[in-house]
Design a protein around this motif. Structure first.
Motif, PDB file in Angstrom:
ATOM      1  N   LEU A  47       0.856  -1.180   0.000  1.00  0.00           N
ATOM      2  CA  LEU A  47       0.000   0.000   0.000  1.00  0.00           C
ATOM      3  C   LEU A  47       0.892   1.230   0.000  1.00  0.00           C
ATOM      4  O   LEU A  47       1.726   1.403   0.897  1.00  0.00           O
ATOM      5  N   ILE A  48       0.733   2.079  -1.015  1.00  0.00           N
ATOM      6  CA  ILE A  48       1.531   3.296  -1.107  1.00  0.00           C
ATOM      7  C   ILE A  48       0.594   4.499  -1.197  1.00  0.00           C
ATOM      8  O   ILE A  48      -0.598   4.359  -1.476  1.00  0.00           O
ATOM      9  N   GLY A  49       1.155   5.670  -0.955  1.00  0.00           N
ATOM     10  CA  GLY A  49       0.355   6.892  -1.003  1.00  0.00           C
ATOM     11  C   GLY A  49       0.923   7.916  -0.040  1.00  0.00           C
ATOM     12  O   GLY A  49       1.743   7.593   0.821  1.00  0.00           O
ATOM     13  N   SER A  50       0.485   9.140  -0.177  1.00  0.00           N
ATOM     14  CA  SER A  50       0.989  10.211   0.673  1.00  0.00           C
ATOM     15  C   SER A  50       0.429  10.075   2.088  1.00  0.00           C
ATOM     16  O   SER A  50      -0.513   9.319   2.330  1.00  0.00           O
ATOM     17  N   SER A  51       1.011  10.801   3.009  1.00  0.00           N
ATOM     18  CA  SER A  51       0.531  10.798   4.388  1.00  0.00           C
ATOM     19  C   SER A  51      -0.925  11.253   4.424  1.00  0.00           C
ATOM     20  O   SER A  51      -1.294  12.207   3.740  1.00  0.00           O
ATOM     21  N   SER A  53      -3.448   9.404   3.393  1.00  0.00           N
ATOM     22  CA  SER A  53      -4.237   8.781   2.320  1.00  0.00           C
ATOM     23  C   SER A  53      -5.087   7.616   2.817  1.00  0.00           C
ATOM     24  O   SER A  53      -5.992   7.166   2.111  1.00  0.00           O
ATOM     25  N   GLY A  54      -4.779   7.107   4.020  1.00  0.00           N
ATOM     26  CA  GLY A  54      -5.568   6.014   4.589  1.00  0.00           C
ATOM     27  C   GLY A  54      -4.861   4.678   4.626  1.00  0.00           C
ATOM     28  O   GLY A  54      -5.459   3.667   5.008  1.00  0.00           O
ATOM     29  N   LYS A  55      -3.585   4.632   4.269  1.00  0.00           N
ATOM     30  CA  LYS A  55      -2.841   3.366   4.190  1.00  0.00           C
ATOM     31  C   LYS A  55      -2.804   2.626   5.528  1.00  0.00           C
ATOM     32  O   LYS A  55      -3.206   1.456   5.621  1.00  0.00           O
ATOM     33  N   SER A  56      -2.307   3.293   6.546  1.00  0.00           N
ATOM     34  CA  SER A  56      -2.161   2.645   7.854  1.00  0.00           C
ATOM     35  C   SER A  56      -3.522   2.328   8.469  1.00  0.00           C
ATOM     36  O   SER A  56      -3.691   1.300   9.128  1.00  0.00           O
ATOM     37  N   THR A  57      -4.493   3.210   8.233  1.00  0.00           N
ATOM     38  CA  THR A  57      -5.847   2.947   8.744  1.00  0.00           C
ATOM     39  C   THR A  57      -6.417   1.684   8.112  1.00  0.00           C
ATOM     40  O   THR A  57      -7.030   0.858   8.795  1.00  0.00           O
ATOM     41  N   ASP A 186       3.504  -2.047   8.970  1.00  0.00           N
ATOM     42  CA  ASP A 186       3.095  -0.645   8.910  1.00  0.00           C
ATOM     43  C   ASP A 186       4.339   0.242   8.925  1.00  0.00           C
ATOM     44  O   ASP A 186       4.915   0.516   9.975  1.00  0.00           O
ATOM     45  N   GLU A 187       4.782   0.664   7.749  1.00  0.00           N
ATOM     46  CA  GLU A 187       5.980   1.506   7.598  1.00  0.00           C
ATOM     47  C   GLU A 187       7.156   0.931   8.399  1.00  0.00           C
ATOM     48  O   GLU A 187       7.710   1.596   9.292  1.00  0.00           O
ATOM     49  N   PRO A 188       7.564  -0.301   8.099  1.00  0.00           N
ATOM     50  CA  PRO A 188       8.555  -0.967   8.950  1.00  0.00           C
ATOM     51  C   PRO A 188       9.949  -0.358   8.910  1.00  0.00           C
ATOM     52  O   PRO A 188      10.768  -0.659   9.785  1.00  0.00           O
ATOM     53  N   THR A 189      10.238   0.496   7.929  1.00  0.00           N
ATOM     54  CA  THR A 189      11.594   1.045   7.826  1.00  0.00           C
ATOM     55  C   THR A 189      11.652   2.563   8.017  1.00  0.00           C
ATOM     56  O   THR A 189      12.737   3.132   7.989  1.00  0.00           O
ATOM     57  N   SER A 190      10.511   3.213   8.231  1.00  0.00           N
ATOM     58  CA  SER A 190      10.515   4.678   8.204  1.00  0.00           C
ATOM     59  C   SER A 190      11.181   5.304   9.429  1.00  0.00           C
ATOM     60  O   SER A 190      11.535   6.484   9.397  1.00  0.00           O
ATOM     61  N   ALA A 191      11.353   4.539  10.509  1.00  0.00           N
ATOM     62  CA  ALA A 191      12.013   5.092  11.698  1.00  0.00           C
ATOM     63  C   ALA A 191      13.521   4.853  11.679  1.00  0.00           C
ATOM     64  O   ALA A 191      14.210   5.180  12.639  1.00  0.00           O
ATOM     65  N   ILE A 215       0.981  -7.913   3.767  1.00  0.00           N
ATOM     66  CA  ILE A 215       0.499  -6.599   3.344  1.00  0.00           C
ATOM     67  C   ILE A 215       1.464  -5.577   3.945  1.00  0.00           C
ATOM     68  O   ILE A 215       1.711  -5.591   5.153  1.00  0.00           O
ATOM     69  N   ILE A 216       2.000  -4.717   3.103  1.00  0.00           N
ATOM     70  CA  ILE A 216       3.043  -3.795   3.539  1.00  0.00           C
ATOM     71  C   ILE A 216       2.640  -2.359   3.223  1.00  0.00           C
ATOM     72  O   ILE A 216       2.420  -2.017   2.056  1.00  0.00           O
ATOM     73  N   VAL A 217       2.522  -1.538   4.251  1.00  0.00           N
ATOM     74  CA  VAL A 217       2.406  -0.095   4.064  1.00  0.00           C
ATOM     75  C   VAL A 217       3.823   0.455   4.049  1.00  0.00           C
ATOM     76  O   VAL A 217       4.584   0.252   5.006  1.00  0.00           O
ATOM     77  N   THR A 218       4.202   1.117   2.973  1.00  0.00           N
ATOM     78  CA  THR A 218       5.598   1.545   2.875  1.00  0.00           C
ATOM     79  C   THR A 218       5.744   2.835   2.081  1.00  0.00           C
ATOM     80  O   THR A 218       4.939   3.146   1.198  1.00  0.00           O
TER      81      THR A 218
END
Length: 267
Positions: A47-51, A53-57, A186-191, A215-218
């Motif tokens: 799942l991709i998209g800007s902040s 957009s509903g990805k993590s939700t 859920d954004e596993p590498t963003s931190a 399922i990967i939000v990234t």
């Protein structure tokens, strides 16, 4: 490149997760406005998209950490039972929710390791206390999974003694130790900083190559391109475009996706 799943047997055709017409609001704010998502067994969906957009939700609704107001969620063909409507809609069977959630292990942006437990104890805790599995068997599995993610020598250290990349790999081992039907990231590498990020990306690529359902939000477009069977681009709570990564990244159709990719790291 995405994996070839042509050797799947007919018994594997039932999706692990299937979501239809999902709506999610926080009060008057509608975050998801009618979203469909299917995660077939052995496939990786990104799942991709800007902040915003509903990805993590969407991911949290799939794992029943968030309650949606409309739409169907099925786990291996089994529909979630609901009571009430709209903002008053809740799961009707808490035992069902618990059972399904234990089969959907989630890896968060923040590692959420227990600071008072060793890495091995962190990985063992849920299978022993939640699932009631034999402690000796769980320890053997936990050590195997820690070795799989490349930190088998860190079993007896505390989380604070590990780098961020090592902590996230421990969190992935913890998720694997539940032996779930699907992994949700859920954004596993963003931190993480770029060097440590690649440690985690390698683990995720290895898991994808094993044919695990994920399922990967990234925000990492290269990873989404390399590991995914299907990519979903969300924009303002709706699916703007979706498809195979080669098509989505190589030949985007919508202007909004073209604009988004132009501001992202190239694949």
């Amino acid at each position: 490149m995405p994996r070839d799943n042509s050797d799947q047997t007919p018994t594997d055709t039932l999706p692990v997760i299937e979501i239809r017409d999902l709506h999610k609001s926080y009060g008057a704010l509608e975050v998801l406005k009618g979203v469909d998502l299917v995660a077939p067994r052995g496939h990786v969906v990104s799942l991709i998209g800007s902040s915003g957009s509903g990805k993590s939700t969407l991911l949290r609704c799939a794992n029943l950490l968030e309650e949606s107001q409309q739409g169907d969620i099925r786990f291996e063909g089994e529909p979630i039972k609901w009571k009430g409507q709209g903002l008053n809609r809740h799961p009707a069977d808490r035992a069902q929710v618990t059972r399904i959630r234990t089969n959907l292990s989630m890896v968060f942006q923040q590692f959420n390791l227990w600071s008072h437990m060793t890495i091995l104890q962190n990985v063992m805790e849920a299978p022993v206390t939640v699932l009631g599995r034999d402690k000796a068997e769980v320890e053997e599995k936990a050590r195997e999974y820690l070795a799989k993610v490349g930190i088998g020598d860190k079993c007896d250290v505390w989380p604070a003694q590990l780098s961020g990349g090592q902590q996230q790999r421990a969190a992935i081992a913890r998720a694997l130790c539940m032996e779930p039907k699907a992994l949700l990231f859920d954004e596993p590498t963003s931190a993480l900083d770029p060097e440590l990020e690649q440690e985690v990306v390698k683990v995720i690529k290895d898991l994808a190559a094993e044919g695990r359902t994920m399922i990967i939000v990234t925000h990492d477009m290269r990873m989404a391109h390399d590991v995914s069977d299907h990519v979903v681009f969300l924009h303002q709570g709706l699916i703007e475009e979706e498809g195979a990564p080669s098509e989505l990244f190589g030949n985007p159709k919508s202007e909004r996706l073209k604009q988004f990719l132009s501001h992202s790291h190239p694949v």
